[in-house]
Design a protein around this motif. Structure first.
Motif, PDB file in Angstrom:
ATOM      1  N   GLY A  34       0.784  -1.225   0.000  1.00 64.65           N
ATOM      2  CA  GLY A  34       0.000   0.000   0.000  1.00 64.65           C
ATOM      3  C   GLY A  34       0.816   1.276   0.000  1.00 64.65           C
ATOM      4  O   GLY A  34       0.256   2.361   0.175  1.00 64.65           O
ATOM      5  N   VAL A  35       2.119   1.176  -0.224  1.00 59.10           N
ATOM      6  CA  VAL A  35       2.992   2.356  -0.298  1.00 59.10           C
ATOM      7  C   VAL A  35       3.734   2.284  -1.632  1.00 59.10           C
ATOM      8  O   VAL A  35       4.534   1.370  -1.850  1.00 59.10           O
ATOM      9  CB  VAL A  35       3.990   2.420   0.874  1.00 59.10           C
ATOM     10  CG1 VAL A  35       4.827   3.691   0.788  1.00 59.10           C
ATOM     11  CG2 VAL A  35       3.258   2.340   2.209  1.00 59.10           C
ATOM     12  N   TYR A  36       3.452   3.243  -2.506  1.00 60.76           N
ATOM     13  CA  TYR A  36       3.961   3.197  -3.878  1.00 60.76           C
ATOM     14  C   TYR A  36       4.861   4.396  -4.158  1.00 60.76           C
ATOM     15  O   TYR A  36       4.494   5.544  -3.878  1.00 60.76           O
ATOM     16  CB  TYR A  36       2.796   3.184  -4.875  1.00 60.76           C
ATOM     17  CG  TYR A  36       1.783   2.110  -4.572  1.00 60.76           C
ATOM     18  CD1 TYR A  36       2.073   0.772  -4.782  1.00 60.76           C
ATOM     19  CD2 TYR A  36       0.524   2.446  -4.046  1.00 60.76           C
ATOM     20  CE1 TYR A  36       1.149  -0.225  -4.492  1.00 60.76           C
ATOM     21  CE2 TYR A  36      -0.404   1.457  -3.752  1.00 60.76           C
ATOM     22  CZ  TYR A  36      -0.092   0.127  -3.965  1.00 60.76           C
ATOM     23  OH  TYR A  36      -1.005  -0.844  -3.661  1.00 60.76           O
ATOM     24  N   GLY A  37       6.021   4.121  -4.745  1.00 57.21           N
ATOM     25  CA  GLY A  37       6.941   5.183  -5.137  1.00 57.21           C
ATOM     26  C   GLY A  37       6.994   5.318  -6.644  1.00 57.21           C
ATOM     27  O   GLY A  37       7.089   4.311  -7.361  1.00 57.21           O
ATOM     28  N   TYR A  38       6.912   6.551  -7.126  1.00 56.73           N
ATOM     29  CA  TYR A  38       7.054   6.862  -8.550  1.00 56.73           C
ATOM     30  C   TYR A  38       8.417   7.544  -8.700  1.00 56.73           C
ATOM     31  O   TYR A  38       8.583   8.710  -8.383  1.00 56.73           O
ATOM     32  CB  TYR A  38       5.906   7.754  -9.011  1.00 56.73           C
ATOM     33  CG  TYR A  38       4.551   7.090  -8.852  1.00 56.73           C
ATOM     34  CD1 TYR A  38       3.988   6.367  -9.909  1.00 56.73           C
ATOM     35  CD2 TYR A  38       3.855   7.149  -7.649  1.00 56.73           C
ATOM     36  CE1 TYR A  38       2.752   5.732  -9.767  1.00 56.73           C
ATOM     37  CE2 TYR A  38       2.627   6.517  -7.500  1.00 56.73           C
ATOM     38  CZ  TYR A  38       2.084   5.818  -8.560  1.00 56.73           C
ATOM     39  OH  TYR A  38       0.861   5.188  -8.408  1.00 56.73           O
ATOM     40  N   VAL A  39       9.393   6.762  -9.175  1.00 61.05           N
ATOM     41  CA  VAL A  39      10.798   7.149  -9.110  1.00 61.05           C
ATOM     42  C   VAL A  39      11.325   7.432 -10.500  1.00 61.05           C
ATOM     43  O   VAL A  39      11.270   6.558 -11.389  1.00 61.05           O
ATOM     44  CB  VAL A  39      11.639   6.035  -8.444  1.00 61.05           C
ATOM     45  CG1 VAL A  39      13.095   6.468  -8.308  1.00 61.05           C
ATOM     46  CG2 VAL A  39      11.061   5.663  -7.073  1.00 61.05           C
ATOM     47  N   GLU A  40      11.841   8.632 -10.706  1.00 59.26           N
ATOM     48  CA  GLU A  40      12.422   9.006 -11.994  1.00 59.26           C
ATOM     49  C   GLU A  40      13.534   8.033 -12.360  1.00 59.26           C
ATOM     50  O   GLU A  40      14.372   7.678 -11.516  1.00 59.26           O
ATOM     51  CB  GLU A  40      12.973  10.431 -11.892  1.00 59.26           C
ATOM     52  CG  GLU A  40      13.241  11.096 -13.204  1.00 59.26           C
ATOM     53  CD  GLU A  40      13.609  12.568 -13.037  1.00 59.26           C
ATOM     54  OE1 GLU A  40      13.162  13.380 -13.865  1.00 59.26           O
ATOM     55  OE2 GLU A  40      14.339  12.891 -12.087  1.00 59.26           O
ATOM     56  N   LYS A  41      13.548   7.585 -13.620  1.00 59.65           N
ATOM     57  CA  LYS A  41      14.522   6.587 -14.047  1.00 59.65           C
ATOM     58  C   LYS A  41      15.952   7.118 -14.027  1.00 59.65           C
ATOM     59  O   LYS A  41      16.904   6.366 -13.837  1.00 59.65           O
ATOM     60  CB  LYS A  41      14.191   6.081 -15.452  1.00 59.65           C
ATOM     61  CG  LYS A  41      12.971   5.162 -15.520  1.00 59.65           C
ATOM     62  CD  LYS A  41      12.741   4.695 -16.948  1.00 59.65           C
ATOM     63  CE  LYS A  41      11.524   3.794 -17.069  1.00 59.65           C
ATOM     64  NZ  LYS A  41      11.729   2.488 -16.440  1.00 59.65           N
ATOM     65  N   LYS A  42      16.112   8.405 -14.251  1.00 63.56           N
ATOM     66  CA  LYS A  42      17.435   9.020 -14.258  1.00 63.56           C
ATOM     67  C   LYS A  42      17.278  10.492 -13.921  1.00 63.56           C
ATOM     68  O   LYS A  42      16.165  11.019 -13.919  1.00 63.56           O
ATOM     69  CB  LYS A  42      18.103   8.878 -15.630  1.00 63.56           C
ATOM     70  CG  LYS A  42      17.399   9.653 -16.739  1.00 63.56           C
ATOM     71  CD  LYS A  42      18.057   9.411 -18.082  1.00 63.56           C
ATOM     72  CE  LYS A  42      17.331  10.153 -19.205  1.00 63.56           C
ATOM     73  NZ  LYS A  42      17.507  11.613 -19.125  1.00 63.56           N
ATOM     74  N   LEU A  43      18.383  11.162 -13.649  1.00 68.22           N
ATOM     75  CA  LEU A  43      18.346  12.602 -13.430  1.00 68.22           C
ATOM     76  C   LEU A  43      18.260  13.286 -14.787  1.00 68.22           C
ATOM     77  O   LEU A  43      19.192  13.239 -15.573  1.00 68.22           O
ATOM     78  CB  LEU A  43      19.586  13.070 -12.667  1.00 68.22           C
ATOM     79  CG  LEU A  43      19.634  12.659 -11.197  1.00 68.22           C
ATOM     80  CD1 LEU A  43      20.937  13.140 -10.564  1.00 68.22           C
ATOM     81  CD2 LEU A  43      18.453  13.212 -10.427  1.00 68.22           C
ATOM     82  N   ASN A  44      17.122  13.898 -15.049  1.00 63.94           N
ATOM     83  CA  ASN A  44      16.886  14.558 -16.326  1.00 63.94           C
ATOM     84  C   ASN A  44      17.400  15.990 -16.309  1.00 63.94           C
ATOM     85  O   ASN A  44      17.833  16.510 -15.279  1.00 63.94           O
ATOM     86  CB  ASN A  44      15.385  14.547 -16.622  1.00 63.94           C
ATOM     87  CG  ASN A  44      14.856  13.146 -16.841  1.00 63.94           C
ATOM     88  OD1 ASN A  44      15.254  12.471 -17.780  1.00 63.94           O
ATOM     89  ND2 ASN A  44      13.967  12.702 -15.970  1.00 63.94           N
ATOM     90  N   ALA A  45      17.317  16.632 -17.472  1.00 64.43           N
ATOM     91  CA  ALA A  45      17.691  18.044 -17.556  1.00 64.43           C
ATOM     92  C   ALA A  45      16.888  18.868 -16.568  1.00 64.43           C
ATOM     93  O   ALA A  45      17.402  19.762 -15.909  1.00 64.43           O
ATOM     94  CB  ALA A  45      17.462  18.563 -18.972  1.00 64.43           C
ATOM     95  N   ILE A  46      15.592  18.586 -16.472  1.00 64.49           N
ATOM     96  CA  ILE A  46      14.741  19.192 -15.460  1.00 64.49           C
ATOM     97  C   ILE A  46      14.351  18.056 -14.521  1.00 64.49           C
ATOM     98  O   ILE A  46      13.494  17.239 -14.837  1.00 64.49           O
ATOM     99  CB  ILE A  46      13.478  19.832 -16.066  1.00 64.49           C
ATOM    100  CG1 ILE A  46      13.835  20.735 -17.248  1.00 64.49           C
ATOM    101  CG2 ILE A  46      12.705  20.593 -15.003  1.00 64.49           C
ATOM    102  CD1 ILE A  46      14.684  21.927 -16.895  1.00 64.49           C
ATOM    103  N   VAL A  47      15.000  17.988 -13.373  1.00 70.59           N
ATOM    104  CA  VAL A  47      14.765  16.851 -12.492  1.00 70.59           C
ATOM    105  C   VAL A  47      13.364  16.912 -11.899  1.00 70.59           C
ATOM    106  O   VAL A  47      12.736  17.971 -11.829  1.00 70.59           O
ATOM    107  CB  VAL A  47      15.806  16.794 -11.349  1.00 70.59           C
ATOM    108  CG1 VAL A  47      17.202  16.603 -11.905  1.00 70.59           C
ATOM    109  CG2 VAL A  47      15.730  18.026 -10.452  1.00 70.59           C
ATOM    110  N   SER A  48      12.864  15.764 -11.484  1.00 69.84           N
ATOM    111  CA  SER A  48      11.558  15.676 -10.843  1.00 69.84           C
ATOM    112  C   SER A  48      11.676  14.775  -9.629  1.00 69.84           C
ATOM    113  O   SER A  48      12.349  13.747  -9.667  1.00 69.84           O
ATOM    114  CB  SER A  48      10.515  15.106 -11.806  1.00 69.84           C
ATOM    115  OG  SER A  48       9.216  15.184 -11.259  1.00 69.84           O
ATOM    116  N   SER A  49      11.034  15.172  -8.546  1.00 72.52           N
ATOM    117  CA  SER A  49      11.143  14.424  -7.307  1.00 72.52           C
ATOM    118  C   SER A  49      10.498  13.048  -7.422  1.00 72.52           C
ATOM    119  O   SER A  49       9.618  12.809  -8.251  1.00 72.52           O
ATOM    120  CB  SER A  49      10.442  15.191  -6.183  1.00 72.52           C
ATOM    121  OG  SER A  49       9.040  15.213  -6.399  1.00 72.52           O
ATOM    122  N   THR A  50      10.925  12.158  -6.544  1.00 69.54           N
ATOM    123  CA  THR A  50      10.174  10.933  -6.306  1.00 69.54           C
ATOM    124  C   THR A  50       8.842  11.309  -5.667  1.00 69.54           C
ATOM    125  O   THR A  50       8.782  12.132  -4.761  1.00 69.54           O
ATOM    126  CB  THR A  50      10.958   9.995  -5.386  1.00 69.54           C
ATOM    127  OG1 THR A  50      12.106   9.502  -6.099  1.00 69.54           O
ATOM    128  CG2 THR A  50      10.117   8.826  -4.920  1.00 69.54           C
TER     129      THR A  50
END
Length: 361
Positions: A34-50
């Motif tokens: 019941g705890v789900y993480g949406y994790v960016e595959k890599k550090l992009n030019a414009i990063v996005s948080s988990t």
């Protein structure tokens, strides 16, 4: 405008030959039931948080909401396939754009949700509400992209040497991420904070508790963490980032103390603000150690009137840089940029008393 974008990524063009996923791609990770993480595959030019969703019997809490409105909408859609429990709370770990731009997308999908943050975070978000979207967003990103486009067109590095094939690929990938974010500037809308927490707050989601804590100044002056006591899970925001720390406007001595306090907690899982889920404390301890090293070496070397660059040459992080990078030039360049650059700048500010305020000011 403060934008957590490239860090030292543009310095890595000669070194990177990795296959790259899309500019706004993510993995879905089950952190606990019941705890789900949406994790960016890599550090992009414009990063996005988990982005982390914590589902209870009555409601859901979302910790940080990401930087790309289109991706935030995809996360909302995915979450709705996993639970019918409405998002009642959005917690913003700190004020950097990539952790809260997606607030509006979650609010659209879940009317009546409550956005929670530290008062310092709420203040800087409000200060930035006209700066992170629309024309200011486009203007800044176009300006940031121009020297990279010029380099790609010329086929040469800054020093005049030809761009290697791997460098061309990385540069195109980097610019692709920036172009995608430019296209989303008009989609960005401000959704501010409803409730502030400056110490401790426990939320009951229905047979699942989440404890929000402010443990002291660290990566920013308003870092909130979220602790799931039953699952022994801690969501850290950018107090911890893997595989190298972010340290742009941080509080080095206090940050080390916060990490040591986290180290004393009963934890099975740590979810960084960026990077993979951690199942032990070894990386946390490594980051605490490098911050302590900067602080102790800095205090020993500092003399009144010394410049930040003079202090920098007296702080040796060579062994630590190698420990973090394991020979990976991507990690090494970014570790050195953050720890030898930004972190020592902030240590000098701490020692000299010449603090620069966080944000664009």
């Amino acid at each position: 405008m403060f934008r957590t974008t490239s860090f030292a990524l543009v310095l890595l063009l000669p070194a990177l030959a990795r296959a790259q996923p899309g500019p706004c791609d993510y993995d879905v990770v089950t952190i606990a039931p019941g705890v789900y993480g949406y994790v960016e595959k890599k550090l992009n030019a414009i990063v996005s948080s988990t982005v982390v969703a914590v589902v209870g019997d009555r409601s859901t809490l979302v910790f940080d909401t990401g930087h790309h409105p289109r991706i935030s909408r995809q996360i909302v859609a995915d979450l709705k396939t996993r639970t019918d429990k409405p998002v009642r709370y959005v917690v913003v770990s700190h004020w950097h754009d990539d952790h809260w731009v997606g607030n509006a997308q979650f609010a659209d999908a879940y009317p009546g949700l409550q956005v929670i943050a530290h008062p310092f975070t709420a203040g800087l978000m409000n200060e930035r509400k006209a700066k992170f979207r629309g024309e200011p967003c486009r203007t800044e990103l176009i300006a940031e992209a121009k020297p990279l486009r010029d380099r790609l067109e010329s086929g040469k590095q800054v020093d005049g040497t030809p761009l290697a094939e791997a460098s061309v690929g990385r540069l195109k990938d980097f610019l692709g991420g920036m172009d995608e974010q430019i296209a989303q500037c008009e989609e960005m809308r401000f959704r501010g904070v409803d409730r502030t927490v400056d110490h401790d707050l426990t939320l009951d989601l229905g047979r699942r508790q989440v404890r929000l804590m402010f443990m002291g100044r660290g990566n920013t002056a308003g870092d909130l963490v979220a602790y799931l006591p039953a699952e022994r899970v801690l969501l850290t925001g950018d107090l911890l980032v893997y595989p190298f720390p972010f340290a742009t406007q941080s509080y080095i001595t206090e940050w080390a103390r916060v990490l040591r306090a986290i180290d004393r907690m009963d934890l099975a899982t740590i979810v960084p603000g960026h990077g993979g889920v951690l199942r032990d404390k070894r990386y946390l301890e490594d980051v605490a150690e490098v911050l302590e090293s900067i602080a102790s070496q800095g205090r020993a070397a500092y003399r009144t009137g010394m410049t930040a660059d003079s202090l920098r040459v007296r702080i040796d992080l060579t062994a630590t840089s190698e420990k973090f990078s394991h020979g990976d030039p991507f990690i090494k360049a970014n570790f050195d940029n953050m720890m030898k650059g930004s972190a020592i700048d902030r240590m000098w500010q701490e020692l000299s008393g010449a603090w620069k305020p966080e944000g664009d000011r």
